[in-house]
Design a protein around this motif. Structure first.
Motif, PDB file in Angstrom:
ATOM      1  N   TYR A 142       0.837  -1.213   0.000  1.00  0.00           N
ATOM      2  CA  TYR A 142       0.000   0.000   0.000  1.00  0.00           C
ATOM      3  C   TYR A 142       0.867   1.258   0.000  1.00  0.00           C
ATOM      4  N   LEU A 143       0.327   2.315  -0.590  1.00  0.00           N
ATOM      5  CA  LEU A 143       1.058   3.568  -0.786  1.00  0.00           C
ATOM      6  C   LEU A 143       1.518   4.199   0.515  1.00  0.00           C
ATOM      7  N   VAL A 144       0.593   4.443   1.465  1.00  0.00           N
ATOM      8  CA  VAL A 144       0.959   5.284   2.614  1.00  0.00           C
ATOM      9  C   VAL A 144       1.983   4.614   3.519  1.00  0.00           C
ATOM     10  N   LEU A 187      10.632   5.368  -2.740  1.00  0.00           N
ATOM     11  CA  LEU A 187       9.237   5.164  -3.148  1.00  0.00           C
ATOM     12  C   LEU A 187       9.159   5.301  -4.665  1.00  0.00           C
ATOM     13  N   THR A 188       8.485   4.366  -5.295  1.00  0.00           N
ATOM     14  CA  THR A 188       8.202   4.511  -6.728  1.00  0.00           C
ATOM     15  C   THR A 188       6.722   4.845  -6.889  1.00  0.00           C
ATOM     16  N   ILE A 189       6.459   5.950  -7.575  1.00  0.00           N
ATOM     17  CA  ILE A 189       5.069   6.252  -7.922  1.00  0.00           C
ATOM     18  C   ILE A 189       4.780   5.473  -9.196  1.00  0.00           C
ATOM     19  N   PHE A 190       3.826   4.549  -9.089  1.00  0.00           N
ATOM     20  CA  PHE A 190       3.583   3.628 -10.206  1.00  0.00           C
ATOM     21  C   PHE A 190       2.752   4.314 -11.298  1.00  0.00           C
TER      22      PHE A 190
HETATM   23  C1  WQD Z   1      -2.914   3.270  -4.122  1.00  0.00           C
HETATM   24  C2  WQD Z   1      -2.224   4.043  -5.243  1.00  0.00           C
HETATM   25  C3  WQD Z   1      -0.801   2.717  -6.630  1.00  0.00           C
HETATM   26  C4  WQD Z   1       2.246   1.812  -3.669  1.00  0.00           C
HETATM   27  C5  WQD Z   1      -6.173  -0.906  -1.838  1.00  0.00           C
HETATM   28  C6  WQD Z   1      -6.738  -2.261  -1.604  1.00  0.00           C
HETATM   29  C7  WQD Z   1      -8.207  -2.257  -1.867  1.00  0.00           C
HETATM   30  C8  WQD Z   1      -8.918  -1.122  -1.163  1.00  0.00           C
HETATM   31  C9  WQD Z   1      -8.254   0.176  -1.483  1.00  0.00           C
HETATM   32  C10 WQD Z   1     -10.115  -1.721   0.848  1.00  0.00           C
HETATM   33  C11 WQD Z   1      -2.207   3.268  -6.558  1.00  0.00           C
HETATM   34  C12 WQD Z   1      -0.009   3.778  -5.877  1.00  0.00           C
HETATM   35  C13 WQD Z   1       1.097   2.290  -4.268  1.00  0.00           C
HETATM   36  C14 WQD Z   1       3.505   2.296  -4.086  1.00  0.00           C
HETATM   37  C15 WQD Z   1       2.411   3.727  -5.669  1.00  0.00           C
HETATM   38  N1  WQD Z   1      -8.946  -1.303   0.244  1.00  0.00           N
HETATM   39  N2  WQD Z   1       1.196   3.232  -5.243  1.00  0.00           N
HETATM   40  N3  WQD Z   1       3.537   3.246  -5.076  1.00  0.00           N
HETATM   41  O1  WQD Z   1      -4.344  -0.546  -4.862  1.00  0.00           O
HETATM   42  O2  WQD Z   1      -5.769   1.529  -4.400  1.00  0.00           O
HETATM   43  O3  WQD Z   1      -6.211  -0.596  -3.199  1.00  0.00           O
HETATM   44  O4  WQD Z   1      -6.885   0.063  -1.113  1.00  0.00           O
HETATM   45  O5  WQD Z   1     -10.211  -2.583   1.575  1.00  0.00           O
HETATM   46  O6  WQD Z   1      -8.732  -3.440  -1.411  1.00  0.00           O
HETATM   47  O7  WQD Z   1      -6.077  -3.124  -2.451  1.00  0.00           O
HETATM   48  O8  WQD Z   1      -4.103   0.761  -2.721  1.00  0.00           O
HETATM   49  O9  WQD Z   1      -2.179   1.790  -1.593  1.00  0.00           O
HETATM   50  O10 WQD Z   1      -1.758  -0.228  -3.093  1.00  0.00           O
HETATM   51  O11 WQD Z   1      -2.339   1.963  -4.107  1.00  0.00           O
HETATM   52  O12 WQD Z   1       2.477   4.584  -6.564  1.00  0.00           O
HETATM   53  O13 WQD Z   1       4.588   1.901  -3.595  1.00  0.00           O
HETATM   54  O14 WQD Z   1      -0.884   4.256  -4.881  1.00  0.00           O
HETATM   55  O15 WQD Z   1      -0.324   2.609  -7.965  1.00  0.00           O
HETATM   56  O16 WQD Z   1      -2.383   4.174  -7.613  1.00  0.00           O
HETATM   57  P1  WQD Z   1      -5.092   0.316  -3.915  1.00  0.00           P
HETATM   58  P2  WQD Z   1      -2.523   1.031  -2.816  1.00  0.00           P
END
Ligand code: WQD
Length: 346
Positions: free
Chosen positions: A201-203, A217-220
């Motif tokens: 997860y991002l945060v 951190l890589t912004i995907f």
């Molecule tokens: C968020 C954004 C990544 C990591 C998750 C759960 C889903 C739901 C919502 C509920 C995306 C970007 C991430 C990183 C990045 N939860 N990212 N670099 O995929 O939206 O969904 O939360 O229960 O079930 O899977 O969450 O935090 O992985 O990604 O750029 O190192 O952050 O590409 O756009 P996601 P996430």
């Protein structure tokens, strides 16, 4: 005051909801198998709410006999809030059977227990993942659901489909809550998000990079069709999510439902880009962050954010905390974890 069984009660959203329920005057029986949480979270919860209206036991929901033994030996339960499930999209793609086994068998045993022990109300932890890549934004609870894009998303979609059949043959009333992106930590900074291993997860990845646990951190993806090229998400504070669970339970206890299965979006309604989330973190933490824009991540949704009108108007729920609050609490929690680990190492 009601007696509530909370499954996954040592997990991220589960622990925050346990605190909110007890602070709202309810009694909580919490269970967890620690497959994605830590036993010491129980001690942190006791710090916050004491033991007068809180008890916790290790139970694996995949073993119905463990669940039945607990319910046989405790006073009647008025409602269940079912969090216990694995939740990593990336991991589910690599290991789908782990997700079907845990998420679906766990749900089925909870439903069996609701019938066997006459538990009248259930709150189910669902996810905005069920919306996939929505054609229109914001998404409402009536937005058509596409083919799930990951085994994790499929377990949430199947969970809701199972509930549609279940309520036709049961007297239990159900609320399904579709979370958007829960982030942040309790204001006490004694409970928060605790990913095991490298966070997907991002945060948590941002805070672990800033504290020095991760190199960068890589912004995907920086080439999406959005205002700044990065994905859009509806980040929501875990404490607002927790409050919604207490309100959903009270909605059921007070029989305010109009059908036996009610579904609600739990998002702020604000779409925030990944780059904007990073900027918020930099602003509130005041620290540097080593990050780059990298390639897109498979399976990522371009943009999603909630229409939360139903939750506002029917549950009486209002998300109150801002993106800066989310990033500030997430950062202070990460700093507290480092201090704890530093003390352990000494
Ligand atoms: C968020 C954004 C990544 C990591 C998750 C759960 C889903 C739901 C919502 C509920 C995306 C970007 C991430 C990183 C990045 N939860 N990212 N670099 O995929 O939206 O969904 O939360 O229960 O079930 O899977 O969450 O935090 O992985 O990604 O750029 O190192 O952050 O590409 O756009 P996601 P996430």
């Amino acid at each position: 005051m009601a007696r509530i069984l909370v499954t996954g009660g040592c997990g991220f959203i589960g622990s925050h909801t346990v605190v909110d329920l007890v602070e709202a005057g309810h009694e909580v029986i919490s269970v967890d198998n620690y497959s994605n949480s830590y036993p010491w979270i129980e001690d942190r919860i006791v710090e916050l709410i004491g033991r007068e209206r809180y008890e916790h036991q290790e139970v694996d929901l995949r073993d119905y006999h463990q669940l039945a033994a607990l319910l046989t030996n405790c006073k009647a339960i008025d409602g269940v809030i079912h969090f216990a499930a694995f939740k990593s999209v990336a991991e589910s793609v690599k290991n789908p059977l782990k997700y079907f086994d845990n998420n679906l068998i766990g749900l089925n045993n909870i439903l069996r227990a609701c019938d066997e022990f006459a538990i009248p109300y259930l709150v189910f932890s669902s996810s905005c993942t069920v919306y996939g890549n929505p054609p229109e934004l914001p998404v409402t609870e009536q937005t058509p659901l596409p083919e799930p894009e990951s085994p994790y998303g499929r377990t949430k979609r199947m969970g809701e489909d199972i509930l549609k059949d279940y309520v036709k043959a049961s007297s239990t009333h159900v609320v399904s809550l579709r979370y958007f992106n829960p982030v942040g930590a309790h204001p006490s900074i004694r409970i928060g998000e605790l990913p095991i291993g490298v966070p997907s997860y991002l945060v948590p990845y941002i805070t672990q990079t800033a504290i020095g646990l991760r190199e960068k951190l890589t912004i995907f993806g920086g080439d999406y069709p959005t205002r700044d090229g990065s994905c859009i998400r509806d980040f929501i504070h875990v404490c607002d999510i927790a409050a919604a669970h207490t309100q959903a339970l009270e909605f059921l206890l007070n029989k305010r439902f109009t059908s036996q299965l009610e579904i609600f979006n739990l998002g702020t309604g604000n779409g925030v880009t990944v780059k904007e989330a990073v900027q918020s973190f930099l602003k509130v933490s005041g620290v540097n962050l080593n990050y780059e824009i990298g390639p897109r991540r498979d399976g990522d949704v371009v943009a999603i954010y909630a229409d939360n009108t139903r939750a506002r108007e029917i549950l009486g729920w209002t998300p109150r905390l801002t993106l800066d609050d989310m990033m500030d609490s997430a950062w202070r929690w990460e700093v507290s974890l480092k201090e704890m680990n530093d003390q352990l190492i000494r």
